[in-house]
Scaffold this motif. Structure first.
Motif, PDB file in Angstrom:
ATOM      1  N   SER A 104      12.944 -13.331   1.900  1.00 41.41           N
ATOM      2  CA  SER A 104      12.051 -12.183   1.698  1.00 41.41           C
ATOM      3  C   SER A 104      12.600 -11.209   0.665  1.00 41.41           C
ATOM      4  O   SER A 104      13.721 -10.704   0.796  1.00 41.41           O
ATOM      5  CB  SER A 104      11.867 -11.446   3.028  1.00 41.41           C
ATOM      6  OG  SER A 104      11.402 -10.134   2.816  1.00 41.41           O
ATOM      7  N   ALA A 129      19.265   1.060   4.311  1.00 38.04           N
ATOM      8  CA  ALA A 129      18.583  -0.236   4.282  1.00 38.04           C
ATOM      9  C   ALA A 129      17.133  -0.097   4.719  1.00 38.04           C
ATOM     10  O   ALA A 129      16.229  -0.725   4.145  1.00 38.04           O
ATOM     11  CB  ALA A 129      19.318  -1.231   5.187  1.00 38.04           C
ATOM     12  N   SER A 141      18.796 -15.726   6.166  1.00 34.48           N
ATOM     13  CA  SER A 141      19.770 -15.511   7.249  1.00 34.48           C
ATOM     14  C   SER A 141      21.012 -16.351   7.032  1.00 34.48           C
ATOM     15  O   SER A 141      21.020 -17.310   6.234  1.00 34.48           O
ATOM     16  CB  SER A 141      19.192 -15.792   8.640  1.00 34.48           C
ATOM     17  OG  SER A 141      19.185 -17.182   8.927  1.00 34.48           O
ATOM     18  N   ALA A 169      13.192  -7.665   2.128  1.00 37.23           N
ATOM     19  CA  ALA A 169      14.409  -7.604   2.927  1.00 37.23           C
ATOM     20  C   ALA A 169      15.659  -7.695   2.055  1.00 37.23           C
ATOM     21  O   ALA A 169      16.689  -7.090   2.365  1.00 37.23           O
ATOM     22  CB  ALA A 169      14.400  -8.724   3.970  1.00 37.23           C
ATOM     23  N   GLN A 170      15.574  -8.450   0.961  1.00 38.84           N
ATOM     24  CA  GLN A 170      16.719  -8.534   0.052  1.00 38.84           C
ATOM     25  C   GLN A 170      17.082  -7.161  -0.510  1.00 38.84           C
ATOM     26  O   GLN A 170      18.258  -6.829  -0.648  1.00 38.84           O
ATOM     27  CB  GLN A 170      16.410  -9.496  -1.099  1.00 38.84           C
ATOM     28  CG  GLN A 170      16.413 -10.965  -0.725  1.00 38.84           C
ATOM     29  CD  GLN A 170      16.280 -11.834  -1.957  1.00 38.84           C
ATOM     30  OE1 GLN A 170      17.123 -11.779  -2.854  1.00 38.84           O
ATOM     31  NE2 GLN A 170      15.218 -12.625  -2.022  1.00 38.84           N
ATOM     32  N   MET A 230      21.316  -5.732  11.030  1.00 35.24           N
ATOM     33  CA  MET A 230      20.022  -5.962  10.384  1.00 35.24           C
ATOM     34  C   MET A 230      19.495  -7.358  10.754  1.00 35.24           C
ATOM     35  O   MET A 230      19.219  -8.181   9.898  1.00 35.24           O
ATOM     36  CB  MET A 230      20.161  -5.800   8.870  1.00 35.24           C
ATOM     37  CG  MET A 230      20.510  -4.379   8.452  1.00 35.24           C
ATOM     38  SD  MET A 230      20.997  -4.233   6.711  1.00 35.24           S
ATOM     39  CE  MET A 230      19.495  -4.765   5.882  1.00 35.24           C
ATOM     40  N   TRP A 269      15.984  -8.556   9.376  1.00 37.31           N
ATOM     41  CA  TRP A 269      15.837  -8.755   7.930  1.00 37.31           C
ATOM     42  C   TRP A 269      15.985 -10.240   7.561  1.00 37.31           C
ATOM     43  O   TRP A 269      15.418 -10.686   6.579  1.00 37.31           O
ATOM     44  CB  TRP A 269      16.879  -7.935   7.165  1.00 37.31           C
ATOM     45  CG  TRP A 269      16.486  -6.528   6.869  1.00 37.31           C
ATOM     46  CD1 TRP A 269      16.110  -6.017   5.657  1.00 37.31           C
ATOM     47  CD2 TRP A 269      16.453  -5.417   7.773  1.00 37.31           C
ATOM     48  NE1 TRP A 269      15.848  -4.666   5.748  1.00 37.31           N
ATOM     49  CE2 TRP A 269      16.046  -4.268   7.042  1.00 37.31           C
ATOM     50  CE3 TRP A 269      16.718  -5.271   9.143  1.00 37.31           C
ATOM     51  CZ2 TRP A 269      15.911  -3.015   7.638  1.00 37.31           C
ATOM     52  CZ3 TRP A 269      16.587  -4.018   9.728  1.00 37.31           C
ATOM     53  CH2 TRP A 269      16.179  -2.913   8.978  1.00 37.31           C
ATOM     54  N   THR A 314      13.996  -0.823   2.158  1.00 32.61           N
ATOM     55  CA  THR A 314      12.991  -1.817   2.547  1.00 32.61           C
ATOM     56  C   THR A 314      11.609  -1.188   2.599  1.00 32.61           C
ATOM     57  O   THR A 314      10.616  -1.772   2.141  1.00 32.61           O
ATOM     58  CB  THR A 314      13.350  -2.435   3.910  1.00 32.61           C
ATOM     59  OG1 THR A 314      14.680  -2.947   3.864  1.00 32.61           O
ATOM     60  CG2 THR A 314      12.388  -3.558   4.265  1.00 32.61           C
ATOM     61  N   SER A 335      23.203  -9.512   9.406  1.00 35.37           N
ATOM     62  CA  SER A 335      22.713  -9.425  10.783  1.00 35.37           C
ATOM     63  C   SER A 335      23.681  -8.729  11.724  1.00 35.37           C
ATOM     64  O   SER A 335      23.265  -7.919  12.562  1.00 35.37           O
ATOM     65  CB  SER A 335      22.409 -10.825  11.318  1.00 35.37           C
ATOM     66  OG  SER A 335      21.337 -11.411  10.623  1.00 35.37           O
ATOM     67  N   GLY A 339      16.578  -4.277   0.909  1.00 38.15           N
ATOM     68  CA  GLY A 339      17.238  -3.538   1.978  1.00 38.15           C
ATOM     69  C   GLY A 339      18.670  -3.974   2.165  1.00 38.15           C
ATOM     70  O   GLY A 339      19.570  -3.143   2.388  1.00 38.15           O
ATOM     71  N   ALA A 340      18.921  -5.280   2.080  1.00 39.37           N
ATOM     72  CA  ALA A 340      20.277  -5.801   2.216  1.00 39.37           C
ATOM     73  C   ALA A 340      21.170  -5.304   1.083  1.00 39.37           C
ATOM     74  O   ALA A 340      22.332  -4.943   1.298  1.00 39.37           O
ATOM     75  CB  ALA A 340      20.252  -7.324   2.241  1.00 39.37           C
TER      76      ALA A 340
END
Length: 385
Positions: A267, A44, A96, A270-271, A237, A240, A48, A232, A273-274
């Motif tokens: 973001s 992740a 989130s 961040a998406q 994370m 993120w 990112t 999270s 990375g998720a």
């Protein structure tokens, strides 16, 4: 200043006040806030970082989330629920998991409707119910066999509800709902016409061999369930700020509209990375993280043997009964910080009649080595004049 009835019963979360009082003293055990020092998945971080360098994801569009992430969420949910969610119609990405709660409440309730929650429950759920204009209906948790358990008689007494807003394992208690609990939830939803709003943020962070049961696998719940998830907790994370909502297609049209007009878009960096975390073939370290949190939890329980602390079945925190020690929760929190150098949040805003008697101990950001003098710190807090 003009009064606003929407805020009349909304209470401060409390953990920020404790954190400010604790300051930056390295000797203080930071058990007030749900941060973690267990590293996020390297995949992740890499994804990112690459997105930031290339500019990929630096866009407002798509407003409902990048297709790669919506597809990753659909795959994750297929494993957990056995259902095939349409990524374009039944999933929306949010900033989130907690920010997903309000759009779901706005889409499922009218002002004055009842929403059932456990007591204790996460303040971020409870206070959003109040902000939405709905009214909380508390389902008390009871200690049975050393663990928190849902009071099914109280659940059976629910006569009107627009929604049940539940988490398992749940903050702050670590309660885990079993199959019979979920069957009772299904009966209540069928009887009242309520939706189940299920916060699945900690679903796999389960200890002691307890079964992990997704409510969508329980008869009668799949068609009534709106699932809120995030990276999270399980994926560590927090920064993120990426979550998602999945549910019945017709209802999701309303939810998507509420999400878009609330935050526009999560973001893009961040998406990506998720999405990498959710599709990591190695499991993104969830099992290893769960084992580490269990070690910390068990250390806390061993350290406080003989004190009114309740084991968690999962999650990142457990509760101590301040009232059983002859103190209010704010008094115990204050004494722990002043004399024991332990930052811990009183559960004043986290329920109805049960939560306010308790103080939360978060162990997700404190390694076992720093928890081995927790009893000495508690003794100092409880015995100092």
């Amino acid at each position: 200043m003009r009064q606003n009835a929407r805020f009349a019963d909304v209470q401060p979360i409390g953990l920020d006040v404790v954190a400010e009082a604790a300051g930056t003293d390295p000797d203080v055990l930071r058990m007030e806030n749900l941060d973690t020092d267990v590293a996020p998945p390297p995949c992740a971080v890499d994804a990112t970082t690459r997105a930031l360098a290339s500019g990929e994801g630096n866009s407002w569009l798509p407003l409902t989330g990048l297709p790669v992430l919506r597809e990753a969420v659909a795959g994750e949910l297929r494993t957990r629920t056995g259902l095939d969610y349409d990524p374009s119609r039944q999933i929306v990405i949010t900033s989130s998991g907690t920010s997903a709660v309000m759009p779901v409440l706005l889409a499922t309730t009218e002002p004055g409707d009842h929403v059932a929650l456990t007591d204790p429950t996460y303040a971020g759920l409870l206070q959003r119910v109040r902000l939405s204009g709905a009214r909380p209906h508390f389902l008390p948790l009871r200690v049975d066999g050393g663990y928190w358990r849902l009071d099914r008689d109280a659940l059976a007494g629910v006569t009107t509800a627009a929604a049940l807003l539940l988490m398992s394992p749940s903050m702050p208690s670590g309660v885990l709902l079993d199959r019979d609990d979920w069957a009772a939830v299904a009966e209540t939803c069928a009887r009242t016409g309520a939706y189940l709003i299920y916060d699945a943020a900690m679903e796999r962070l389960v200890y002691d061999g307890h079964p992990q049961i997704n409510p969508c696998r329980v008869d009668g719940l799949a068609e009534r369930t709106i699932t809120i998830g995030s990276v999270s907790k399980e994926y560590r994370m927090i920064g993120w700020r990426i979550g998602w909502i999945a549910g019945p297609a017709a209802l999701m049209e309303r939810i998507k509209m509420a999400v878009i007009y609330n935050t526009t878009v999560a973001s893009g960096f961040a998406q990506l990375g998720a999405a990498a975390a959710l599709t990591d073939p190695s499991g993104a370290g969830v099992a290893a993280a769960t084992a580490e949190y269990r070690r910390r939890h068990d250390t806390v329980i061993e350290q406080l043997a003989g004190l009114p602390v309740v084991r968690a079945a999962g999650g990142w925190s457990c509760l101590v009964n301040a009232a059983a020690l002859g103190l209010t929760a704010p008094e115990l929190s204050s004494r722990l910080l002043r004399y024991g150098r332990v930052a811990a949040t009183p559960m004043t805003a986290w329920g109805g009649t049960i939560a306010p008697d308790h103080v939360r101990l978060v162990y997700s950001c404190e390694p076992v080595e720093r928890l081995t003098d927790l009893r000495l710190r508690f003794d100092a807090a409880l015995t100092r004049e």
